[in-house]
Design an enzyme around this catalytic site. Sequence first.
Site, PDB file in Angstrom:
ATOM      1  N   THR A  63     -12.758  63.905  22.297  1.00 50.51           N
ATOM      2  CA  THR A  63     -14.168  64.366  21.999  1.00 50.51           C
ATOM      3  C   THR A  63     -15.253  64.208  23.487  1.00 50.51           C
ATOM      4  OG1 THR A  63     -15.644  65.013  20.565  1.00 50.51           O
ATOM      5  CG2 THR A  63     -14.178  62.552  20.353  1.00 50.51           C
ATOM      6  N   TYR A 108     -17.264  57.813  13.582  1.00 55.66           N
ATOM      7  CA  TYR A 108     -16.437  59.103  14.099  1.00 55.66           C
ATOM      8  C   TYR A 108     -16.117  58.718  15.747  1.00 55.66           C
ATOM      9  CZ  TYR A 108     -14.873  63.349  15.841  1.00 55.66           C
ATOM     10  OH  TYR A 108     -13.948  64.539  16.492  1.00 55.66           O
TER      11      TYR A 108
END
Length: 310
Positions: A63, A108
């Site tokens: 990501t 995250y």
Amino acid sequence: MTSVRDITEHTKGIDVIFHTAGQVAVTASIREPLADFRANVIGTINVLEAARKEDSALLFCSTNKVYGDNVNEIAVRARETRYEFDDPDYKNGISESLSVDLCAHSPYGCSKLCADEYVQEYGRSYGLKAGVFRMSCIYGERQFGLEDQGWISWFAIATLTDRLLTIYGDGKQLRDVLYVGDLVEAFDRFVKSHLKCEVFNVGGGKTNTLSLVELLRILKDLTGQEPRIQYDEWRPHDQKVYVSDVSKAKKKIQWHPTTAPKDGISQLVKWTVANLRLFENARFQHRESLLSRTSPLHSRIGPSHPAANS
Ligand SMILES: NC(=O)c1ccc[n+]([C@@H]2O[C@H](COP(=O)([O-])OP(=O)(O)OC[C@H]3O[C@@H](n4cnc5c(N)ncnc54)[C@H](O)[C@@H]3O)[C@@H](O)[C@H]2O)c1
């Protein structure tokens, strides 16, 4: 949680593993960091071990969140409907050389970066064919967007089901957006290439960018419905601009995005309209309420979009 043994039962004789599974929401990672770690770090090493046993190639969905707050150090300027980078060094967007140090700002971001590094390390130490794809905002058919994850799909669902949308900040946040078909093409090109271990930033790049307010206009045009919106405070650490520099992927795997946002979003809207019943049922609403639940830490980042999972 799934063990290496469970996974190897399904990977015997498999040439290529696409590792897409994971805990995907920043908000949930703040609420339950251990669960986020288990899914994203332990889950990834289990998949890597299975790949090592079979000498399978592994492609990992990383990501742009691995660059975290380093993106916020780049100067931006405001235009009528969007922010843009205001630094000539970033005229093509963020490349793979941007530092990932001291930047994560969410469990995250940490867990995905850790998994991203492990995939690279398995490539180096064990000679695995390993592709790390640091993805920007991906959208397309069959996407079940929620406020915490998948903002383009969520905006489409909310517009079509008359749910209230919250815009955190002024809505000029800019992202490069990538249609899922283009992402799959990038995966395919890496698999067919002779490359061994590579990291790529994959997103729509500078030619496929969209701000929140621009998406609202597109949705109004496509659906004939006016999205219902309210405004709230900026989320801390939200990036005003994130645009991927996709020139490495162009050079190494001869890939570039081909689907313009309006065309891809039109496909997404058509699919959402044809499947509206899926977004009205109790299961979708249960998932929605779980991911949007607040906690004392929640306010640190707040509920999402567009930076929440990408
Ligand atoms: N959609 C985006 O814009 C975007 C952007 C950047 C990165 N990513 C990454 O891409 C991947 C796919 O994301 P998505 O948007 O399709 O999200 P998604 O929520 O639709 O898919 C994630 C899947 O992982 C599964 N999963 C979660 N924990 C698991 C576990 N412990 N074991 C097995 N399965 C588990 C979930 O059931 C779900 O089906 C994720 O790794 C995400 O971090 C997505």
